[in-house]
Design a protein around this motif. Structure first.
Motif, PDB file in Angstrom:
ATOM      1  N   ASP A 138     -12.139  -9.259   1.235  1.00 28.42           N
ATOM      2  CA  ASP A 138     -11.530  -8.107   1.901  1.00 28.42           C
ATOM      3  C   ASP A 138     -12.119  -6.775   1.432  1.00 28.42           C
ATOM      4  O   ASP A 138     -12.264  -5.842   2.226  1.00 28.42           O
ATOM      5  N   ALA A 177     -13.773  -3.817   3.850  1.00 22.16           N
ATOM      6  CA  ALA A 177     -13.367  -2.413   3.786  1.00 22.16           C
ATOM      7  C   ALA A 177     -14.561  -1.498   3.578  1.00 22.16           C
ATOM      8  O   ALA A 177     -14.677  -0.441   4.210  1.00 22.16           O
ATOM      9  N   CYS A 219       0.849  -1.178   0.000  1.00 21.21           N
ATOM     10  CA  CYS A 219       0.000   0.000   0.000  1.00 21.21           C
ATOM     11  C   CYS A 219       0.888   1.234   0.000  1.00 21.21           C
ATOM     12  O   CYS A 219       2.105   1.142   0.198  1.00 21.21           O
ATOM     13  N   VAL A 261      -4.014   0.282  -2.302  1.00 20.46           N
ATOM     14  CA  VAL A 261      -3.530  -1.053  -1.939  1.00 20.46           C
ATOM     15  C   VAL A 261      -3.290  -1.888  -3.183  1.00 20.46           C
ATOM     16  O   VAL A 261      -3.847  -1.624  -4.256  1.00 20.46           O
ATOM     17  N   VAL A 269      -5.239  -0.876   7.383  1.00 18.13           N
ATOM     18  CA  VAL A 269      -4.551  -1.831   6.526  1.00 18.13           C
ATOM     19  C   VAL A 269      -3.085  -1.946   6.941  1.00 18.13           C
ATOM     20  O   VAL A 269      -2.367  -0.939   7.001  1.00 18.13           O
ATOM     21  N   VAL A 297      -9.996   3.665   3.090  1.00 16.02           N
ATOM     22  CA  VAL A 297      -8.890   3.360   3.995  1.00 16.02           C
ATOM     23  C   VAL A 297      -8.635   4.536   4.925  1.00 16.02           C
ATOM     24  O   VAL A 297      -8.438   5.666   4.482  1.00 16.02           O
ATOM     25  N   CYS A 350       0.541  -3.845   5.786  1.00 20.14           N
ATOM     26  CA  CYS A 350       1.058  -4.307   4.490  1.00 20.14           C
ATOM     27  C   CYS A 350       2.469  -4.848   4.645  1.00 20.14           C
ATOM     28  O   CYS A 350       3.193  -4.512   5.586  1.00 20.14           O
TER      29      CYS A 350
END
Length: 292
Positions: free
Chosen positions: A181, A185, A165, A171, A193, A220, A195
């Protein structure tokens, strides 16, 4: 351009007792385990978890942080029934709403669409609707079909782990299956998130993987870089599940199976300590990919 970078502790610091938290991934596959471990180190309690569950659910149940669980299954695949979840449920320590996998998906989508429910045939003819207190609706069209009204699974927060991301929340989620997923979200008020790799601007990196951006950055809230953050679950195509770790985790649940006696082994004082205990990032990365 909003910088959404946060530390794991800052992410968990935005959560509060009694929240409904969705955890992405699928059983022992691509779970945000580092963020789950950060919750384990916190004082959070009375949580409602919404998950296609794995060790994330089992650990939080074992630690007494779960009031209610909404789930389609809680499994480690090769170990069919997650043992710590089993202990909590058999002891009556948690409230549950058990759903078929399709009903669960429909509940996330209803929340994502801002709807109170979505009609479905899934669950008809089973005890799931009655046990879960779900209601039915009748089609207003000529067919007049009776359908289950699957209520929206609205989330206060969702936790996900992705391959890459950037600081704005773009992402890239690789591997053969994104599971659900994107719906976690979109069903959540806030999505956090973790990563494997954090880059500055996604458009300047990995152009060939542009299609792996499965949901928009507007969903996000915060991002954090935690290499190996899915361990012991898998993170395709980087690493597979750590079956040695899962077997030790499951074995620890056998009688007397006191979580307080083994929590340090499976959580650690911090993430660096935890990763060192399992051989470091190199050992995590070298776990072979599973073939399903």
């Amino acid at each position: 351009m909003l910088d959404k970078r946060m530390t794991p502790a800052e992410i968990v610091g935005t959560l509060s007792d009694g929240m409904t938290i969705g955890i992405g991934g699928w059983g022992p596959r691509r779970k945000p385990m580092a963020l789950v471990r950060e919750i384990m180190r916190s004082d959070l309690k009375d949580l409602t978890l919404v998950a296609y569950g794995g060790a994330d659910v089992g650990m939080l149940c074992a630690a007494g942080k779960v009031k209610k669980l909404v789930f389609a299954f809680v499994s480690l695949d090769a170990i069919p029934l997650e043992p710590w979840f089993r202990k909590a449920r058999e002891a009556g320590q948690i409230e549950v709403l058990e759903l078929d996998e399709g009903m669960f998906q429909w509940g996330l989508k209803a929340a994502a669409f801002g709807l109170p429910f979505l009609p479905t045939r899934v669950g008809l003819g089973t005890d799931l609707a009655a046990l879960g207190g779900l209601k039915t609706v009748q089609s207003p069209y000529d067919d007049g079909e009776t359908l289950i009204a699957m209520p929206a699974l609205k989330l206060d927060a969702a936790l996900l782990h992705v391959n890459r991301c950037d600081h704005r929340g773009n992402v890239q989620l690789l591997g053969p299956d994104a599971y659900y997923d994107e719906w976690f979200a979109k069903a959540a008020t806030k999505t956090y998130v973790s990563c494997e790799e954090l880059v500055d601007k996604m458009e300047d990196h990995y152009h060939d993987d542009a299609q792996a951006n499965i949901f928009e950055r507007c969903f996000v809230t915060g991002v954090t870089e935690i290499a190996g953050g899915a361990h012991p679950s898998s993170m395709p195509p980087l690493y597979g599940p750590d079956m040695k770790a899962f077997k030790a985790y499951a074995g620890a649940a056998k009688d007397p199976g006191e979580w307080s006696a083994v929590a340090g082994q499976f959580v650690g004082a911090d993430e660096a300590t935890y990763l060192d205990s399992v051989g470091g990032k190199e050992a995590v990365i070298n776990a072979p990919l599973a073939i399903y």
